[in-house]
Design a protein around this motif. Structure first.
Motif, PDB file in Angstrom:
ATOM      1  N   GLY A 277      -2.773 -44.088  -1.421  1.00  0.00           N
ATOM      2  CA  GLY A 277      -2.685 -43.420  -2.743  1.00  0.00           C
ATOM      3  C   GLY A 277      -3.921 -43.533  -3.464  1.00  0.00           C
ATOM      4  N   LEU A 278      -4.811 -44.423  -3.329  1.00  0.00           N
ATOM      5  CA  LEU A 278      -5.971 -44.363  -4.114  1.00  0.00           C
ATOM      6  C   LEU A 278      -6.926 -43.252  -3.555  1.00  0.00           C
ATOM      7  CD1 LEU A 278      -6.870 -48.272  -4.674  1.00  0.00           C
ATOM      8  CD2 LEU A 278      -5.938 -46.667  -6.480  1.00  0.00           C
ATOM      9  N   SER A 279      -6.983 -43.364  -2.273  1.00  0.00           N
ATOM     10  CA  SER A 279      -8.085 -42.389  -1.687  1.00  0.00           C
ATOM     11  C   SER A 279      -7.510 -40.875  -1.917  1.00  0.00           C
ATOM     12  CB  SER A 279      -8.094 -42.465  -0.199  1.00  0.00           C
ATOM     13  OG  SER A 279      -6.825 -42.246   0.554  1.00  0.00           O
ATOM     14  N   SER A 280      -6.204 -40.612  -1.877  1.00  0.00           N
ATOM     15  CA  SER A 280      -5.657 -39.069  -2.021  1.00  0.00           C
ATOM     16  C   SER A 280      -5.440 -38.898  -3.661  1.00  0.00           C
ATOM     17  CB  SER A 280      -4.322 -38.866  -1.332  1.00  0.00           C
ATOM     18  OG  SER A 280      -3.413 -39.808  -1.768  1.00  0.00           O
ATOM     19  N   GLY A 281      -5.529 -39.643  -4.518  1.00  0.00           N
ATOM     20  CA  GLY A 281      -5.314 -39.523  -5.929  1.00  0.00           C
ATOM     21  C   GLY A 281      -3.593 -39.153  -6.171  1.00  0.00           C
ATOM     22  N   GLY A 282      -3.012 -40.211  -5.384  1.00  0.00           N
ATOM     23  CA  GLY A 282      -1.593 -39.909  -5.359  1.00  0.00           C
ATOM     24  C   GLY A 282      -0.669 -38.728  -4.600  1.00  0.00           C
ATOM     25  N   ALA A 283      -1.733 -38.132  -3.693  1.00  0.00           N
ATOM     26  CA  ALA A 283      -0.980 -36.980  -2.948  1.00  0.00           C
ATOM     27  C   ALA A 283      -0.476 -37.328  -1.548  1.00  0.00           C
ATOM     28  CB  ALA A 283      -1.929 -35.865  -2.762  1.00  0.00           C
ATOM     29  N   TYR A 284      -0.739 -38.703  -1.192  1.00  0.00           N
ATOM     30  CA  TYR A 284      -0.536 -38.959   0.201  1.00  0.00           C
ATOM     31  C   TYR A 284       1.117 -38.808   0.544  1.00  0.00           C
ATOM     32  CZ  TYR A 284       0.023 -41.957   4.333  1.00  0.00           C
ATOM     33  OH  TYR A 284       0.456 -42.388   5.762  1.00  0.00           O
ATOM     34  N   GLY A 285       1.743 -39.309  -0.133  1.00  0.00           N
ATOM     35  CA  GLY A 285       3.196 -39.311   0.072  1.00  0.00           C
ATOM     36  C   GLY A 285       3.691 -37.951   0.502  1.00  0.00           C
ATOM     37  N   GLU A 286       3.291 -36.931  -0.263  1.00  0.00           N
ATOM     38  CA  GLU A 286       3.699 -35.598  -0.326  1.00  0.00           C
ATOM     39  C   GLU A 286       2.935 -34.994   1.031  1.00  0.00           C
ATOM     40  OE1 GLU A 286       3.059 -31.410  -0.008  1.00  0.00           O
ATOM     41  OE2 GLU A 286       1.547 -32.634  -0.818  1.00  0.00           O
ATOM     42  N   ARG A 287       1.794 -35.205   1.314  1.00  0.00           N
ATOM     43  CA  ARG A 287       1.130 -34.921   2.248  1.00  0.00           C
ATOM     44  C   ARG A 287       1.409 -35.208   3.552  1.00  0.00           C
ATOM     45  NH1 ARG A 287      -0.938 -30.561   3.036  1.00  0.00           N
ATOM     46  NH2 ARG A 287       1.080 -30.332   1.837  1.00  0.00           N
ATOM     47  N   ILE A 288       1.835 -36.517   3.749  1.00  0.00           N
ATOM     48  CA  ILE A 288       2.290 -37.163   5.004  1.00  0.00           C
ATOM     49  C   ILE A 288       3.722 -36.713   5.246  1.00  0.00           C
ATOM     50  CG2 ILE A 288       3.392 -39.318   3.930  1.00  0.00           C
ATOM     51  CD1 ILE A 288       1.428 -38.976   7.494  1.00  0.00           C
ATOM     52  N   ALA A 289       4.506 -36.455   4.252  1.00  0.00           N
ATOM     53  CA  ALA A 289       5.843 -36.093   4.398  1.00  0.00           C
ATOM     54  C   ALA A 289       5.764 -34.447   4.718  1.00  0.00           C
ATOM     55  CB  ALA A 289       6.691 -35.986   3.322  1.00  0.00           C
ATOM     56  N   ALA A 290       4.864 -33.877   4.639  1.00  0.00           N
ATOM     57  CA  ALA A 290       4.646 -32.262   5.205  1.00  0.00           C
ATOM     58  C   ALA A 290       4.226 -32.371   6.539  1.00  0.00           C
ATOM     59  CB  ALA A 290       3.430 -31.561   4.197  1.00  0.00           C
ATOM     60  N   LEU A 291       3.463 -33.138   6.903  1.00  0.00           N
ATOM     61  CA  LEU A 291       3.110 -33.483   8.261  1.00  0.00           C
ATOM     62  C   LEU A 291       4.184 -33.555   9.325  1.00  0.00           C
ATOM     63  CD1 LEU A 291       0.723 -33.561  10.603  1.00  0.00           C
ATOM     64  CD2 LEU A 291       0.390 -35.903   9.930  1.00  0.00           C
ATOM     65  N   MET A 292       5.088 -34.781   8.616  1.00  0.00           N
ATOM     66  CA  MET A 292       6.229 -34.986   9.615  1.00  0.00           C
ATOM     67  C   MET A 292       7.102 -34.117   9.676  1.00  0.00           C
ATOM     68  SD  MET A 292       4.885 -38.153  10.353  1.00  0.00           S
ATOM     69  CE  MET A 292       6.418 -39.166  10.884  1.00  0.00           C
ATOM     70  N   THR A 293       7.071 -33.275   8.526  1.00  0.00           N
ATOM     71  CA  THR A 293       8.192 -32.317   8.682  1.00  0.00           C
ATOM     72  C   THR A 293       7.549 -31.087   9.811  1.00  0.00           C
ATOM     73  OG1 THR A 293       8.750 -32.504   6.342  1.00  0.00           O
ATOM     74  CG2 THR A 293       9.308 -30.293   7.238  1.00  0.00           C
ATOM     75  N   ALA A 294       6.436 -30.669   9.637  1.00  0.00           N
ATOM     76  CA  ALA A 294       5.926 -29.884  10.628  1.00  0.00           C
ATOM     77  C   ALA A 294       6.076 -30.495  12.094  1.00  0.00           C
ATOM     78  CB  ALA A 294       4.325 -29.693  10.300  1.00  0.00           C
ATOM     79  N   MET A 295       6.022 -31.746  12.253  1.00  0.00           N
ATOM     80  CA  MET A 295       6.097 -32.302  13.558  1.00  0.00           C
ATOM     81  C   MET A 295       7.626 -32.042  13.979  1.00  0.00           C
ATOM     82  SD  MET A 295       3.663 -33.602  15.537  1.00  0.00           S
ATOM     83  CE  MET A 295       4.614 -34.893  16.322  1.00  0.00           C
ATOM     84  N   ALA A 296       8.523 -32.193  12.973  1.00  0.00           N
ATOM     85  CA  ALA A 296       9.975 -32.232  13.417  1.00  0.00           C
ATOM     86  C   ALA A 296      10.347 -30.772  13.615  1.00  0.00           C
ATOM     87  CB  ALA A 296      10.846 -32.757  12.231  1.00  0.00           C
ATOM     88  N   GLY A 297       9.627 -29.952  13.027  1.00  0.00           N
ATOM     89  CA  GLY A 297       9.861 -28.440  13.303  1.00  0.00           C
ATOM     90  C   GLY A 297       9.072 -28.007  14.439  1.00  0.00           C
ATOM     91  N   SER A 298       8.228 -28.542  15.425  1.00  0.00           N
ATOM     92  CA  SER A 298       7.867 -28.228  16.657  1.00  0.00           C
ATOM     93  C   SER A 298       8.660 -28.592  17.692  1.00  0.00           C
ATOM     94  CB  SER A 298       6.315 -28.921  16.539  1.00  0.00           C
ATOM     95  OG  SER A 298       5.693 -28.585  17.806  1.00  0.00           O
ATOM     96  N   GLU A 299       9.290 -27.477  18.385  1.00  0.00           N
ATOM     97  CA  GLU A 299      10.302 -27.720  19.305  1.00  0.00           C
ATOM     98  C   GLU A 299       9.516 -28.431  20.605  1.00  0.00           C
ATOM     99  OE1 GLU A 299      13.233 -24.963  22.168  1.00  0.00           O
ATOM    100  OE2 GLU A 299      12.147 -23.964  20.845  1.00  0.00           O
ATOM    101  N   GLY A 300      10.349 -29.259  20.881  1.00  0.00           N
ATOM    102  CA  GLY A 300       9.950 -30.354  22.115  1.00  0.00           C
ATOM    103  C   GLY A 300       9.019 -31.386  21.630  1.00  0.00           C
ATOM    104  N   ALA A 301       8.359 -31.505  20.471  1.00  0.00           N
ATOM    105  CA  ALA A 301       7.229 -32.351  20.361  1.00  0.00           C
ATOM    106  C   ALA A 301       7.959 -33.676  20.181  1.00  0.00           C
ATOM    107  CB  ALA A 301       6.619 -31.888  18.987  1.00  0.00           C
ATOM    108  N   ARG A 302       7.178 -34.789  20.422  1.00  0.00           N
ATOM    109  CA  ARG A 302       7.383 -36.137  20.622  1.00  0.00           C
ATOM    110  C   ARG A 302       6.677 -36.970  19.417  1.00  0.00           C
ATOM    111  NH1 ARG A 302       6.613 -41.043  22.611  1.00  0.00           N
ATOM    112  NH2 ARG A 302       5.161 -40.294  24.118  1.00  0.00           N
ATOM    113  N   LEU A 303       7.165 -37.579  18.635  1.00  0.00           N
ATOM    114  CA  LEU A 303       6.318 -38.233  17.622  1.00  0.00           C
ATOM    115  C   LEU A 303       5.447 -39.381  18.281  1.00  0.00           C
ATOM    116  CD1 LEU A 303       5.448 -38.222  14.686  1.00  0.00           C
ATOM    117  CD2 LEU A 303       7.191 -40.109  14.056  1.00  0.00           C
ATOM    118  N   PRO A 304       4.309 -39.506  18.287  1.00  0.00           N
ATOM    119  CA  PRO A 304       3.534 -40.532  19.045  1.00  0.00           C
ATOM    120  C   PRO A 304       4.232 -42.199  18.425  1.00  0.00           C
ATOM    121  CG  PRO A 304       1.963 -39.211  18.200  1.00  0.00           C
ATOM    122  CD  PRO A 304       3.422 -38.777  17.649  1.00  0.00           C
ATOM    123  N   GLY A 305       4.350 -42.897  19.339  1.00  0.00           N
ATOM    124  CA  GLY A 305       5.169 -44.412  18.977  1.00  0.00           C
ATOM    125  C   GLY A 305       6.262 -44.390  18.741  1.00  0.00           C
ATOM    126  N   SER A 306       7.139 -43.323  18.692  1.00  0.00           N
ATOM    127  CA  SER A 306       8.560 -43.138  18.365  1.00  0.00           C
ATOM    128  C   SER A 306       9.548 -43.925  19.410  1.00  0.00           C
ATOM    129  CB  SER A 306       8.901 -42.014  18.060  1.00  0.00           C
ATOM    130  OG  SER A 306       8.977 -41.121  19.302  1.00  0.00           O
TER     131      SER A 306
END
Length: 342
Positions: A277-306
């Protein structure tokens, strides 16, 4: 005898704890070590699980690891602690670091723990995950006894040298990435050897430099790095991060982790915690959510460690399937201790 046996998590915890107590380890420390091993087993990482109990016990018996050692913490700056593992098991030293880092990271944005005179630190992802579950991005670097040759060389110089990373994901389980710089962790080969199983070709070479599927031959040979030259370079990087940076032994100086012979390995670990939160100026939550959404929309992709999440749920509900040879060895260690104390 059945090839595998089903055992519940509490029964596995009690068994591993008893085996370690029976072999010159303080009860509180034995319980903490057993908890880490069972957690790794439950998360689908048997190379850092119950198969480690016999080698841990042998090292405690011989004094290669001090089963009664109490780690100590030195606050160097507001964002840096040094921890002396006192040649004991790594997990109590890691607990000191993981307890200290969150407040330091939230105050300073970033914090680091440098652990020396340490031992095998198990599944690095579990340690990172504890920090990520508190809202921090975390990195762990740990070195290991030599088993990988520099690219182009033939003699082992670097360890398998795990790198672990975890990041919080609002409303979801933490993202955890955990990898050894060898194609597999050496603990997987050790677990295969104890279970009497062959290993896949491409994991390791024998002592003569030939590909092997024999786990015993692989244990005395060399590991193959991921990505060839890139993996060997990563192994060297971790030696700097986990040994030079903290003042511990390099992999080529450390004694092995699979027997009671030799001096303490004096391994090192570095843990870094970041407040996103400090390093991103409060943007981290939205940014990581966008990354996870993109991963979920990638057909056949598996999230590391899942896979760890389903593995844990299954272990909690149904118990764990453990090779019978490993359970027999751990039970024998616990019984021998009970006879000696009676």
């Amino acid at each position: 005898m059945a090839e595998t046996e089903l055992i519940s998590l509490p029964a596995a915890q009690d068994l591993a704890t008893a085996a370690l107590i029976a072999n010159k380890t303080a009860p509180g420390i034995a319980g903490r070590v057993a908890s880490a091993l069972v957690a790794s087993e439950a998360a689908g990482q048997p190379g850092h699980g119950l198969s480690r109990v016999p080698s841990y016990a042998a090292q405690a018996r011989s004094g290669k690891v001090d089963g009664f050692a109490k780690p100590s913490l030195e606050q160097v700056t507001g964002s840096l602690v040094r921890i002396d593992g006192a040649f004991g098991f790594a997990y109590p030293a890691l607990d000191l670091a993981l307890d200290a880092l969150p407040e330091m990271a939230r105050t300073n944005g970033i914090a680091m723990a440098a652990i020396r005179r340490s031992h095998h630190f198990g599944q690095g992802g579990l340690h990172c995950e504890r920090l990520a579950d508190q809202g921090l991005v975390a990195l762990v670097f740990g070195n290991a006894p030599k088993s990988i040759a520099p690219w182009g060389g033939k003699e082992p110089l670097f360890g398998t040298n795990p790198i672990a990373f975890a990041a919080p994901v609002p409303g979801e389980p933490s993202l955890v990435i955990d990898l050894a710089v060898s194609r597999v962790a050496k603990g997987k080969i050790m677990a295969a050897e104890k279970a009497g199983r062959a290993i896949p070709e491409g994991w390791a070479l024998d002592r003569d430099g030939n590909p092997t599927t024999d786990a015993s031959a692989a244990m005395v040979g060399t590991m193959l790095p991921i990505g060839d030259a890139k993996g060997a370079a990563l192994a060297m990087m971790v030696e700097v991060m986990a040994a030079a940076l903290v003042g511990s032994s390099f992999g080529f100086e450390a004694s092995g982790l699979f027997s009671g012979e030799g001096d303490p390995p004096n391994l090192g670990q570095t843990i870094i915690a970041i407040d996103p939160g400090l390093s991103s100026g409060g943007a981290y939550g939205e940014r990581i959510a966008a990354l996870m959404t993109a991963m979920a929309g990638s057909e056949g992709a598996r999230l590391p460690g899942s896979r760890r999440i389903d593995a844990r749920l299954n272990a909690e509900r149904n118990g764990m399937e453990i090779p019978g040879l490993i359970l027999d060895e751990v039970r024998a260690l616990a019984r021998e201790g009970a006879r000696c104390s009676s």
